[in-house]
Write a protein that holds these residues in place. Structure first.
Motif, PDB file in Angstrom:
ATOM      1  N   SER A   1       1.011  -1.407  -0.057  1.00 29.53           N
ATOM      2  CA  SER A   1      -0.353   0.242  -0.153  1.00 29.53           C
ATOM      3  C   SER A   1       0.648   1.265  -0.100  1.00 29.53           C
ATOM      4  O   SER A   1       0.602   1.903  -0.734  1.00 29.53           O
ATOM      5  CB  SER A   1      -1.043   0.002   1.511  1.00 29.53           C
ATOM      6  OG  SER A   1      -1.716   1.307   1.326  1.00 29.53           O
ATOM      7  N   ASN A   2       2.020   1.044   0.984  1.00 29.43           N
ATOM      8  CA  ASN A   2       2.707   2.202   1.072  1.00 29.43           C
ATOM      9  C   ASN A   2       3.954   2.533   0.020  1.00 29.43           C
ATOM     10  O   ASN A   2       3.931   3.595  -0.252  1.00 29.43           O
ATOM     11  CB  ASN A   2       3.636   2.229   2.075  1.00 29.43           C
ATOM     12  CG  ASN A   2       2.583   3.400   3.802  1.00 29.43           C
ATOM     13  OD1 ASN A   2       1.318   3.575   3.331  1.00 29.43           O
ATOM     14  ND2 ASN A   2       2.915   2.266   4.561  1.00 29.43           N
ATOM     15  N   GLY A   3       3.875   1.810  -0.920  1.00 28.79           N
ATOM     16  CA  GLY A   3       5.021   1.735  -1.877  1.00 28.79           C
ATOM     17  C   GLY A   3       6.945   1.811  -0.841  1.00 28.79           C
ATOM     18  O   GLY A   3       6.494   2.687   0.426  1.00 28.79           O
ATOM     19  N   SER A   4       7.497   1.649  -1.959  1.00 29.66           N
ATOM     20  CA  SER A   4       8.844   1.507  -1.401  1.00 29.66           C
ATOM     21  C   SER A   4      10.193   2.357  -1.979  1.00 29.66           C
ATOM     22  O   SER A   4       9.492   1.663  -3.496  1.00 29.66           O
ATOM     23  CB  SER A   4       9.776   1.075  -0.053  1.00 29.66           C
ATOM     24  OG  SER A   4       9.276  -0.464  -1.006  1.00 29.66           O
TER      25      SER A   4
ATOM     26  N   LYS B   1      11.713   3.275  -5.376  1.00 29.19           N
ATOM     27  CA  LYS B   1      11.046   3.016  -6.962  1.00 29.19           C
ATOM     28  C   LYS B   1       9.545   2.387  -7.221  1.00 29.19           C
ATOM     29  O   LYS B   1       9.671   2.165  -8.411  1.00 29.19           O
ATOM     30  CB  LYS B   1      12.165   2.894  -7.909  1.00 29.19           C
ATOM     31  CG  LYS B   1      13.647   3.579  -7.931  1.00 29.19           C
ATOM     32  CD  LYS B   1      14.354   3.053  -9.660  1.00 29.19           C
ATOM     33  CE  LYS B   1      16.130   4.288  -9.287  1.00 29.19           C
ATOM     34  NZ  LYS B   1      16.411   3.345 -10.240  1.00 29.19           N
ATOM     35  N   ILE B   2       9.376   1.256  -6.293  1.00 26.01           N
ATOM     36  CA  ILE B   2       8.201   0.873  -5.631  1.00 26.01           C
ATOM     37  C   ILE B   2       7.157   1.866  -5.777  1.00 26.01           C
ATOM     38  O   ILE B   2       6.948   2.193  -4.425  1.00 26.01           O
ATOM     39  CB  ILE B   2       8.578  -0.212  -5.924  1.00 26.01           C
ATOM     40  CG1 ILE B   2      10.159  -1.190  -5.248  1.00 26.01           C
ATOM     41  CG2 ILE B   2       7.349  -1.991  -5.294  1.00 26.01           C
ATOM     42  CD1 ILE B   2       9.599  -1.954  -6.946  1.00 26.01           C
ATOM     43  N   PRO B   3       6.722   2.053  -6.541  1.00 23.54           N
ATOM     44  CA  PRO B   3       5.270   2.517  -6.089  1.00 23.54           C
ATOM     45  C   PRO B   3       3.741   1.700  -5.130  1.00 23.54           C
ATOM     46  O   PRO B   3       3.988   0.434  -5.699  1.00 23.54           O
ATOM     47  CB  PRO B   3       4.598   2.955  -7.645  1.00 23.54           C
ATOM     48  CG  PRO B   3       4.827   2.094  -8.153  1.00 23.54           C
ATOM     49  CD  PRO B   3       6.148   1.346  -8.054  1.00 23.54           C
ATOM     50  N   GLY B   4       3.307   2.112  -4.083  1.00 24.25           N
ATOM     51  CA  GLY B   4       2.131   2.104  -3.491  1.00 24.25           C
ATOM     52  C   GLY B   4       1.538   1.418  -4.174  1.00 24.25           C
ATOM     53  O   GLY B   4       0.759   2.501  -5.200  1.00 24.25           O
TER      54      GLY B   4
END
Length: 306
Positions: A169-172, A174-177
């Motif tokens: 849900s949050n992403g981190s 370069k990985i989008p939520g």
């Protein structure tokens, strides 16, 4: 986790014993009260009795059960009638209070419960970051894997699923939520209290609390446009069509199931069919050696180690 929040759920006698015991609530999973029996504490490493000053196991009384129920319900048991029909109540902090006793039937429908003989408080544990070792296997920049978590009871699968949802849900970096829809049939994942999640499931997560999985998965797809649907403890026959609805809608599915091995899971008709369809792209197997939450293996859709 607030120790006082837990202690204040119990009768005066038990509260005093909990205060004297100086417990580590981060390692405590269950507090179980049975009328006329010793009070059990279930720890990460096993179980023990709650003892009096004379070092004798404390025997739970009917008055303890009655007083505890009053505190748990805020002196308004009628407000929890719907939950009690299912054998539990959710309390602030995301904790869950299971009860057993005399079931009141109306034909074949459970109308309520009386003469409560056992209360079991299951403590909700949030361990943010516990999903770090698995995230690279299930989430890339433009891809999320249909994932099944497998473990025996009390091995941390719900705790792991909760953190996976939060991170998706949050992403981190370069990985989008992504938008995550959660069907929380037994109020364990979000730990909703009066409709508000008590556990952190991320900023893009929507929760259907107390809703049967099969109905909830289809409701979320129709109304909330999730990228990922997350559910705890798949396995009933009616779940199968709902799983099909999720995968054919383009959503990704993250779920858990009880089992000690891939072979055990694959031998069941329900998961055997899903395996033939190659629905799940990742299987994560949990175990319990010295502590809960040990990841024994991560496997691809064919059951080969990743």
């Amino acid at each position: 986790m607030e120790a006082s929040q837990i202690q204040n759920l119990f009768s005066g006698n038990i509260r005093r014993l909990l205060l004297q015991a100086d417990l580590d609530y981060e390692k405590l999973y269950e507090i179980r009260l049975r009328a006329g029996r010793p009070m059990f504490l279930i720890y990460d490493g096993g179980e023990c009795f709650l003892r009096t000053r004379g070092r004798e196991p404390y025997l739970v009384t009917r008055e303890d059960l009655k007083e505890t129920l009053e505190y748990v319900s805020g002196y308004s048991l009628y407000a929890y009638e719907d939950e009690l029909r299912q054998g539990y109540m959710s309390v602030q902090g995301g904790h869950r209070v299971g009860v057993t006793g005399k079931v009141i039937l109306d034909g074949d429908r459970i109308r309520g419960m009386k003469y409560i003989s056992c209360i079991n408080l299951r403590l909700a544990h949030e361990i943010q970051g516990c999903a770090d070792p698995v995230m690279e296997h299930i989430r890339k920049e433009n891809w999320t894997a249909h994932t099944l978590l497998i473990s025996p009871p009390r091995c941390g699968k719900t705790t792991l699923l909760r953190d996976m949802i939060r991170q998706l849900s949050n992403g981190s970096g370069k990985i989008p939520g992504v938008t995550v829809g959660v069907v929380d049939e037994r109020s364990e994942l979000a730990g909703c209290y009066q409709g508000i999640p008590q556990n952190d499931l991320g900023i893009r997560t929507d929760v259907l609390d107390g809703c049967p999985k099969a109905h909830g998965m289809q409701m979320l797809i129709r109304s909330m446009s999730p990228s990922v649907v997350a559910v705890d403890e798949l396995g009933r026959e009616e779940d199968f069509k709902a799983v099909e609805s999720v995968i054919y809608s383009g959503c990704k599915l993250i779920a858990t199931a009880h089992g000690a091995s891939l072979e055990e899971i694959f031998s069941t008709p329900f998961f055997g069919r899903l395996r033939k369809m190659k629905v799940f792209e990742r299987y994560i197997l949990l175990g319990k050696e010295q502590r809960a939450g040990i990841i024994r293996g991560i496997y691809d859709e064919r059951g080969n180690p990743c």
